[in-house]
Design an enzyme around this catalytic site. Structure first.
Site, PDB file in Angstrom:
ATOM      1  CE  LYS A  34      -3.478   2.051   3.130  1.00 42.33           C
ATOM      2  NZ  LYS A  34      -4.101   1.885   4.464  1.00 42.33           N
ATOM      3  CB  THR A 125       5.865 -10.692  15.952  1.00 43.06           C
ATOM      4  OG1 THR A 125       6.576 -10.256  17.105  1.00 43.06           O
ATOM      5  CG2 THR A 125       4.385 -10.439  16.223  1.00 43.06           C
ATOM      6  CG  ASP A 126       9.582 -12.253  19.643  1.00 41.31           C
ATOM      7  OD1 ASP A 126       8.992 -11.214  19.296  1.00 41.31           O
ATOM      8  OD2 ASP A 126      10.761 -12.253  20.076  1.00 41.31           O
ATOM      9  CD  GLU A 127       6.617  -7.093  19.685  1.00 41.93           C
ATOM     10  OE1 GLU A 127       5.699  -6.415  20.166  1.00 41.93           O
ATOM     11  OE2 GLU A 127       7.562  -6.614  19.036  1.00 41.93           O
ATOM     12  CE1 TYR A 153       3.093  -5.685  14.805  1.00 42.30           C
ATOM     13  CE2 TYR A 153       4.314  -6.252  16.798  1.00 42.30           C
ATOM     14  CZ  TYR A 153       4.127  -6.367  15.424  1.00 42.30           C
ATOM     15  OH  TYR A 153       4.969  -7.171  14.686  1.00 42.30           O
ATOM     16  CE  LYS A 157       2.257  -9.834  12.666  1.00 41.05           C
ATOM     17  NZ  LYS A 157       2.328  -9.749  11.172  1.00 41.05           N
ATOM     18  CG  ASN A 183      13.830  -9.318  11.728  1.00 43.33           C
ATOM     19  OD1 ASN A 183      13.808  -9.685  10.570  1.00 43.33           O
ATOM     20  ND2 ASN A 183      13.390 -10.101  12.703  1.00 43.33           N
ATOM     21  CE  LYS A 192       8.835  -0.841  14.133  1.00 41.02           C
ATOM     22  NZ  LYS A 192       8.742  -1.673  12.968  1.00 41.02           N
ATOM     23  CE1 TYR A 210      10.551   5.365  23.967  1.00 45.28           C
ATOM     24  CE2 TYR A 210       9.615   3.186  23.587  1.00 45.28           C
ATOM     25  CZ  TYR A 210       9.855   4.481  23.161  1.00 45.28           C
ATOM     26  OH  TYR A 210       9.392   4.886  21.942  1.00 45.28           O
ATOM     27  N   GLY A 278       2.540  -0.575  29.216  1.00 48.99           N
ATOM     28  CA  GLY A 278       2.443  -2.035  29.058  1.00 48.99           C
ATOM     29  C   GLY A 278       3.718  -2.674  28.526  1.00 48.99           C
TER      30      GLY A 278
HETATM   31  P1  NAD Z   1       7.466  -2.393   8.097  1.00 49.36           P
HETATM   32  O1  NAD Z   1       6.546  -1.516   8.889  1.00 49.36           O
HETATM   33  O2  NAD Z   1       8.857  -1.934   7.834  1.00 49.36           O
HETATM   34  O3  NAD Z   1       6.802  -2.692   6.671  1.00 49.36           O
HETATM   35  C1  NAD Z   1       5.446  -2.987   6.510  1.00 49.36           C
HETATM   36  C2  NAD Z   1       5.117  -2.870   5.012  1.00 49.36           C
HETATM   37  O4  NAD Z   1       3.730  -3.226   4.863  1.00 49.36           O
HETATM   38  C3  NAD Z   1       5.275  -1.454   4.462  1.00 49.36           C
HETATM   39  O5  NAD Z   1       5.916  -1.504   3.201  1.00 49.36           O
HETATM   40  C4  NAD Z   1       3.836  -0.955   4.318  1.00 49.36           C
HETATM   41  O6  NAD Z   1       3.661  -0.020   3.257  1.00 49.36           O
HETATM   42  C5  NAD Z   1       3.099  -2.261   4.042  1.00 49.36           C
HETATM   43  N1  NAD Z   1       1.676  -2.194   4.403  1.00 49.36           N
HETATM   44  C6  NAD Z   1       1.152  -1.723   5.572  1.00 49.36           C
HETATM   45  N2  NAD Z   1      -0.198  -1.785   5.517  1.00 49.36           N
HETATM   46  C7  NAD Z   1      -0.521  -2.331   4.306  1.00 49.36           C
HETATM   47  C8  NAD Z   1      -1.752  -2.669   3.676  1.00 49.36           C
HETATM   48  N3  NAD Z   1      -2.926  -2.440   4.283  1.00 49.36           N
HETATM   49  N4  NAD Z   1      -1.714  -3.213   2.448  1.00 49.36           N
HETATM   50  C9  NAD Z   1      -0.521  -3.438   1.813  1.00 49.36           C
HETATM   51  N5  NAD Z   1       0.664  -3.119   2.359  1.00 49.36           N
HETATM   52  C10 NAD Z   1       0.666  -2.576   3.601  1.00 49.36           C
HETATM   53  O7  NAD Z   1       7.440  -3.791   8.853  1.00 49.36           O
HETATM   54  P2  NAD Z   1       8.580  -4.897   8.995  1.00 49.36           P
HETATM   55  O8  NAD Z   1       9.409  -4.574  10.179  1.00 49.36           O
HETATM   56  O9  NAD Z   1       9.221  -5.103   7.673  1.00 49.36           O
HETATM   57  O10 NAD Z   1       7.699  -6.167   9.380  1.00 49.36           O
HETATM   58  C11 NAD Z   1       7.202  -7.043   8.378  1.00 49.36           C
HETATM   59  C12 NAD Z   1       6.422  -8.157   9.043  1.00 49.36           C
HETATM   60  O11 NAD Z   1       7.259  -8.867   9.942  1.00 49.36           O
HETATM   61  C13 NAD Z   1       5.233  -7.664   9.874  1.00 49.36           C
HETATM   62  O12 NAD Z   1       4.165  -8.545   9.669  1.00 49.36           O
HETATM   63  C14 NAD Z   1       5.737  -7.739  11.307  1.00 49.36           C
HETATM   64  O13 NAD Z   1       4.660  -7.996  12.196  1.00 49.36           O
HETATM   65  C15 NAD Z   1       6.676  -8.931  11.229  1.00 49.36           C
HETATM   66  N6  NAD Z   1       7.788  -8.931  12.188  1.00 49.36           N
HETATM   67  C16 NAD Z   1       8.629  -7.851  12.290  1.00 49.36           C
HETATM   68  C17 NAD Z   1       9.697  -7.900  13.171  1.00 49.36           C
HETATM   69  C18 NAD Z   1      10.678  -6.751  13.286  1.00 49.36           C
HETATM   70  O14 NAD Z   1      11.573  -6.783  14.134  1.00 49.36           O
HETATM   71  N7  NAD Z   1      10.593  -5.719  12.459  1.00 49.36           N
HETATM   72  C19 NAD Z   1       9.921  -9.042  13.951  1.00 49.36           C
HETATM   73  C20 NAD Z   1       9.038 -10.126  13.826  1.00 49.36           C
HETATM   74  C21 NAD Z   1       7.991 -10.053  12.931  1.00 49.36           C
HETATM   75  P1  TYD Z   2      11.137  -1.437  19.015  1.00 46.72           P
HETATM   76  O1  TYD Z   2      12.271  -1.283  18.054  1.00 46.72           O
HETATM   77  O2  TYD Z   2       9.989  -0.490  18.929  1.00 46.72           O
HETATM   78  O3  TYD Z   2      10.664  -2.958  18.920  1.00 46.72           O
HETATM   79  P2  TYD Z   2       9.604  -3.790  19.851  1.00 46.72           P
HETATM   80  O4  TYD Z   2       8.941  -2.869  20.787  1.00 46.72           O
HETATM   81  O5  TYD Z   2       8.664  -4.337  18.836  1.00 46.72           O
HETATM   82  O6  TYD Z   2      10.439  -4.816  20.533  1.00 46.72           O
HETATM   83  O7  TYD Z   2      11.730  -1.327  20.493  1.00 46.72           O
HETATM   84  C1  TYD Z   2      12.722  -2.214  20.955  1.00 46.72           C
HETATM   85  C2  TYD Z   2      12.958  -1.908  22.420  1.00 46.72           C
HETATM   86  O8  TYD Z   2      13.526  -0.602  22.540  1.00 46.72           O
HETATM   87  C3  TYD Z   2      11.691  -1.871  23.250  1.00 46.72           C
HETATM   88  O9  TYD Z   2      11.957  -2.428  24.533  1.00 46.72           O
HETATM   89  C4  TYD Z   2      11.362  -0.407  23.392  1.00 46.72           C
HETATM   90  C5  TYD Z   2      12.725   0.258  23.369  1.00 46.72           C
HETATM   91  N1  TYD Z   2      12.788   1.618  22.778  1.00 46.72           N
HETATM   92  C6  TYD Z   2      13.375   2.670  23.492  1.00 46.72           C
HETATM   93  O10 TYD Z   2      13.854   2.490  24.627  1.00 46.72           O
HETATM   94  N2  TYD Z   2      13.408   3.914  22.920  1.00 46.72           N
HETATM   95  C7  TYD Z   2      12.867   4.151  21.680  1.00 46.72           C
HETATM   96  O11 TYD Z   2      12.906   5.323  21.217  1.00 46.72           O
HETATM   97  C8  TYD Z   2      12.288   3.064  20.957  1.00 46.72           C
HETATM   98  C9  TYD Z   2      11.702   3.276  19.598  1.00 46.72           C
HETATM   99  C10 TYD Z   2      12.267   1.814  21.548  1.00 46.72           C
END
Ligand code: NAD
Ligand code: TYD
Length: 339
Positions: A34, A125-127, A153, A157, A183, A192, A210, A278
């Site tokens: 999107k 996700t592990d969350e 979130y 999921k 990741n 992130k 935080y 939380g």
């Molecule tokens: P991201 O936010 O970087 O990317 C999400 C992508 O999805 C974006 O390109 C966005 O444009 C697209 N998108 C959002 N809403 C949409 C919709 N309605 N239709 C089509 N496209 C849409 O996320 P990410 O970090 O690359 O994560 C990808 C997946 O992996 C997610 O499902 C997330 O839950 C999962 N995941 C992420 C992590 C992490 O550490 N980032 C860890 C475990 C699992």
């Molecule tokens: P994040 O990258 O948002 O991933 P997730 O919450 O999905 O694990 O955050 C990773 C950890 O870092 C989480 O414990 C929250 C913390 N954090 C900060 O302390 N400061 C920040 O500005 C952000 C974005 C995250």
């Protein structure tokens, strides 16, 4: 084969597309995204002119458009990365998380049922397992750990995960599910933890940690996640869940200190701010199943991956510089302005 990848303009999805083109050049990739604030078409520049790649700017919740793409492209495999992915944004406003992460997943699976596919793989996700206490380092999430979520979130999921398993049982849809830890790597949106701290360090801005920074995350280099998803998609058993993680647990504060050190910036930039509501204390994955059944192990050690990642952000300032100047500014002000 044609593989339909949703969310391919985001962090992990784009890395997955590059992984597929490099390791399976015989397979066509169709990307559906999107292009929300988190999706960036410029990220996909290396494949945009590739005849084995096609891009659709489409919302996965748009049933008519999704069905039309399935009719046109006839994908053999579908991998769903598309999601709203940032916990802090989900706390601010959960609605779009329910829409994209739950309804969007159902629309994709309905398309899979209607047109027929070899596999629907859900990237989770592990969350969804909630968190673990800091004083029990012996505990890890296995595939049998009950779902127990904390944030809008992770709840969205988890709801999608339940739907995926329900579509398998009810309609016999050939699904698989993977649940990965945090990741890091190239092309991660700078909201992130790791890219935010790198970007702020490079601009000599405060580094907002935080609470006390004692929360623990289990970090995995993005390419190792992509390799695992590729394995599950092609060789994993239908109807199965696979946890993905590399046993690399670190406290947030230690990550931030390491980034300061690597960039030769003073730790005085670190600013402790109000904790996330939380806030999950610790995530830790037990990856025994994917190692045993699919022979997966991560290739990249954190000490190498973090240096490579910092180098990438140094070499690609144009990519994130553009991002931090747009909508991100007002997000940043809302999120951190009065914290
Ligand atoms: P991201 O936010 O970087 O990317 C999400 C992508 O999805 C974006 O390109 C966005 O444009 C697209 N998108 C959002 N809403 C949409 C919709 N309605 N239709 C089509 N496209 C849409 O996320 P990410 O970090 O690359 O994560 C990808 C997946 O992996 C997610 O499902 C997330 O839950 C999962 N995941 C992420 C992590 C992490 O550490 N980032 C860890 C475990 C699992
Ligand atoms: P994040 O990258 O948002 O991933 P997730 O919450 O999905 O694990 O955050 C990773 C950890 O870092 C989480 O414990 C929250 C913390 N954090 C900060 O302390 N400061 C920040 O500005 C952000 C974005 C995250």
């Amino acid at each position: 084969m044609t593989i339909l990848v949703t969310g391919g303009a985001g962090f992990i999805g784009s890395n997955f597309i590059f992984y597929e083109r490099a390791h399976h050049p015989e397979d066509r990739i169709v990307c559906v995204d999107k292009l929300t604030y988190a999706g960036n078409l410029s990220t996909l520049a290396p494949v945009l002119n590739d005849p084995m790649f096609r891009f659709y700017k489409t919302d996965i919740c748009d049933r008519k458009a999704v069905y039309a793409i399935f009719e046109e492209e006839k994908p053999d495999l579908v991998v769903n990365f598309a999601a709203e992915s940032h916990v802090d944004r989900s706390i601010e406003n959960p609605e779009i998380f329910l829409q994209t992460n739950i309804i969007g997943t159902a629309v994709l699976m309905d398309a899979c049922r209607t047109f027929g596919v070899g596999r629907f793989h859900q990237v989770s996700t592990d969350e969804v397992y909630g968190d673990l206490p800091l004083d029990r380092p012996d505990l890890f999430f296995t595939e049998e750990t009950p779902i127990h979520t904390s944030s809008p979130y992770s709840s969205s999921k988890a709801a999608a995960d339940l739907l995926v398993m329900a579509y398998h049982r009810t309609y016999d849809l050939p699904v698989s599910l993977s649940r990965c830890s945090n990741n890091y790597g190239p092309y991660q949106f700078p909201e992130k933890l790791i890219p935010l701290m790198i970007a702020n360090c490079l601009s000599d801005k405060p580094l907002p940690v935080y609470g006390q920074g004692l929360n623990v995350r289990d970090w995995l280099y993005v390419e190792d996640h992509c390799k695992a998803v590729d394995l599950v998609l092609r060789k994993g058993a239908v109807g199965q869940v696979y946890n993905i993680g590399g046993h690399n647990e670190m406290r947030n504060i230690d990550i931030v200190r390491l980034i300061c050190q690597e960039l030769h910036k003073p730790e005085s930039l670190i600013t402790y701010v109000t904790d996330r509501k939380g806030h999950d204390m610790r995530y830790a994955i037990d990856p025994t199943k994917i190692h045993r059944d699919l022979d997966w192990l991560p290739d990249t050690k954190f000490s190498d991956g973090i240096v490579r990642t910092i180098r990438w952000y140094l070499d690609n300032r144009d990519w994130w510089g553009e991002i931090v100047s747009g909508e991100y500014q007002s997000y940043y002000e809302r999120m951190y302005g009065n914290r």
